[in-house]
Every structure is written in C-alpha cells, then in structure tokens.
Scaffold this motif. Sequence first.
Motif, PDB file in Angstrom:
ATOM      1  N   UNK A  41       0.815  -1.211   0.000  1.00 38.24           N
ATOM      2  CA  UNK A  41       0.000   0.000   0.000  1.00 38.24           C
ATOM      3  C   UNK A  41       0.853   1.267   0.000  1.00 38.24           C
ATOM      4  N   UNK A  42       2.071   1.190   0.521  1.00 38.24           N
ATOM      5  CA  UNK A  42       2.938   2.383   0.591  1.00 38.24           C
ATOM      6  C   UNK A  42       3.851   2.540  -0.625  1.00 38.24           C
ATOM      7  N   UNK A  43       3.939   1.533  -1.468  1.00 36.95           N
ATOM      8  CA  UNK A  43       4.861   1.590  -2.599  1.00 36.95           C
ATOM      9  C   UNK A  43       4.556   2.736  -3.566  1.00 36.95           C
ATOM     10  N   UNK A  44       3.300   3.027  -3.916  1.00 33.36           N
ATOM     11  CA  UNK A  44       3.047   4.179  -4.808  1.00 33.36           C
ATOM     12  C   UNK A  44       3.551   5.492  -4.225  1.00 33.36           C
ATOM     13  N   UNK A  45       3.421   5.678  -2.926  1.00 33.55           N
ATOM     14  CA  UNK A  45       3.915   6.900  -2.298  1.00 33.55           C
ATOM     15  C   UNK A  45       5.423   7.009  -2.382  1.00 33.55           C
ATOM     16  N   UNK A  46       6.122   5.900  -2.239  1.00 31.52           N
ATOM     17  CA  UNK A  46       7.582   5.914  -2.339  1.00 31.52           C
ATOM     18  C   UNK A  46       8.011   6.323  -3.749  1.00 31.52           C
ATOM     19  N   UNK A  47       7.341   5.766  -4.752  1.00 29.73           N
ATOM     20  CA  UNK A  47       7.704   6.118  -6.136  1.00 29.73           C
ATOM     21  C   UNK A  47       7.383   7.580  -6.428  1.00 29.73           C
TER      22      UNK A  47
END
Length: 443
Positions: A41-47
């Motif tokens: 769930x947090x991967x899009x925010x990291x990118x």
Amino acid sequence: MWQRLPFRTQLFLPLGLSFLAALALGGVLLQAFATGQLADESEPGRRSTQTMAVALNSALAASDHPRKVLDAFVQSLAPSSDIQFRPVEAGSVPPAKDSLRDVHGVPRWFIDLIAIPDMDAASPVIIDGRHVGDIVFTPDLSADLFEKWIGLLALASLIAVLMVLTGTIAYLFAGSALRPLQSLGAGLTRMRRGDYATPIPVAGPSEIRKSCEEANALATTLAQLSQDNRDLLHRLVSLQDDERRDLARELHDELGPLLFSIRAGTIALTEASPQTGHLGNSVQEVMRSVEALQQTNRRILDRLRPLYIEELGLEASLQTLLRNFRRQAPHIGLAATIDPGLNGVEGPRAQTVYRVIQEALTNVLRHAGARNVHVEAAISGDALAIEVCDDGGGFPADNVFGRGLTGMHERVRALSGSLSLLRADERTYVRCRLPLGEVPIST
C-alpha cells in the motif's frame, strides 16, 4: 484419563480448543500478511517521492533563484501530506513505528505484534551542488492499523458468537442425550438393589430407547426369577420345618420315654441297693448322665421346634428365650425391648423372628466374647424390625455368614425380608426386617 471425564467435558473441550486454535491461526495469518499489505500500500507513495525529488532538483538546477523555488515548493505541500520537505538541520527521519505509539483505539501489544516494514523514503534536494534537505515519505499507518485491529476484533467476535451458539446447541443436545442415560443408570441401580417393579422411562435416541427397553425386559425376567427363588426358598424352609417337626416328635415320643424309663430304673436301683461302695457311685453317675441327656434332649427339642410359640405367643416365647440365655450366660449383661404386639405375629414369620434372635444370641455366647448384648424386636409400620447388638470382638474381615446365619438369611429371603450383619462403633449388629404383608407362594 480422557475416558473418566464427564460427557459434557469431552464434548465441550475439543470445541473450545478448536475455536481457540482458529483464533490463534487468524492472529498468525494477520501478523504474517499485514507486513506485505502495508508495504504494497505504501509503494506508490515511495515512487511518487522519488519522481517528485527528480523533478524538483531539475527545476532548481534550471532556476536563477533556486531558494525561492524551493520555498514555493515547501509551501505547496499540505501539512497533512505523507510527502514533506525535511531540511538537513532537522536531522534524520525517525522510524515510522515510533510515530505509532498512541494510535487511538489500538492497543500497544497489537502494534508491537505487527512487523511494520521500513517504508520511509528520502530523496535528497541539491542546490548548487550542496545538500540542503530531503523530500521524505512518512506514511501515516494509523488508519491501516486501526482497520486491521477492527478486523481482528471482528474475527474474535465471530468466533466467540460461534462458540456460544455451538456450546449452547451442544449443551442442549448433551442434556437431551444424558437424561435418558441418567434414567437408565438410576434404573440399573434400582435393579442392583432388588427393585424390579419401577420401570425405566423409555426416551431419547433410538439406541438409548432400545437399551431402556432391554433393561426393562431384564428387570421383568429378574423379578420373575427373584419371585421363583423366594418361592423355592419358602418351600425349602417349609420342608425344613416339617423335618424339624418330625424329628422333634420322634425325639419327644421315642427318646423321651426311653430316658424317663432309664431314670425310673436308676431310681429304683438306687433305692434297692446300698448307697456305699462301687455300685452306689456307678448308680449316681448313671443318674447324672440321664439327667444331662434329658436336659440335652429338651434343649435340642427347643432348637428344633419351640412348640410353645403357638401356645404362648411370640412375645412370651421370646421372653422365655431371653430368660434361658440369662440363666445360661449370667456373665453377659442382657437388655431387651420386646414389643407386646408381636403376639399378633404367627406362622412362618413368628418362627423366623424366634430363630433369628436365637441364632444371634447363640453366636454371641459362642464366638463374640461380649460383656453386654441388647435385643430389640418391634413392629414398625408395615414391617417387623429386629436388632441384636453386642460389644464383643466382632466378625471376620470377610464378613461371611456362618452356617446358622446363612440358614436364617434364607428364611428371611423366603419372606421377602432382609438380614444384615455389620460392625460400627466397636459394636456388632445383626439387623433383620420382615414385611408384615402376605407373601404369595407359587405352586
């Protein structure tokens, strides 16, 4: 060990353990999959953070006033956004788990249980080749943790509701199955005690109903066998009484006159012979022997058939028996309570009462070594109760009836009564109970 547990325990224990195992498995699965879900769930925010940092650095490099561009960028970020600018002076970014110490509604142990991954992302911001700060991604996991906590509570609540419903159904089912079994057990206990008249209620599943029907059929068979046994014992006792009566008549009619004749001849010989010398001593010895034989004959006749029961009544006959005991054993203190109403008892019951007390007193005299004995015979309700107790040495540990008491036990059983021998408070008790109703005899 398991077989000794009650049926309800054997039923509920596996169910409870199964539900607890399901709850534990749900917690393990939640802990195992929560980490991956949070990371995904947090991967899009990291990118997005990395893309934004690249674009900002390009804009700063192309601008003549990079500081103003950076300030404008920082002001454009919402305070609640997961993406923020962190100057170099602010230090390193704290771990995401440190910001979750006080999540509203979620206990600390649950937060510690979930392995929160390192989801922080920091991309450097460069102005004129100098590191001035970082664009950091610090996701707020409070909502995600609260959602998973609610999911765990829902799972636990569902398991609890299922446990209560299943337990209630199992309890009701166990009760409906156990009640017929308890009735069957109570009926078998009554049968063991000799009560064959009370039927066992036929209820429950078909298997239990069949067992109840078989037990009732067994009770009917045992009742018939018990009645046949009592009839046989009664006939045997009657035959014994007839044999005793015939033997007593022969002793009285045959041996009695012979002893009287010998006594009369001895008296005549004594009167005709001198009282000195060897002959006189021999005559006296014969006289004493004849008297002893006559006393023995009377005692045997009394034991074979106390004829005076029919003449004097049972109460008076028992008083005579007690007087003879006191005369025969003056060293034993005898106390007695004899109900005068016993004179109304006749026939086999009167004979049995007399025999039981006679045999009990004989055992006290021969074997007990007692100093005191108490005899009680009374009518109590619809039964006749007898008790003979003494303070002697008691009976052997195996508590086996002797020959005399065995015969009395058979007599009592023939009249549907009970005879018991017990030891309590350093006293020995012989107790007998005879019903006063008519005893049917099959022919």
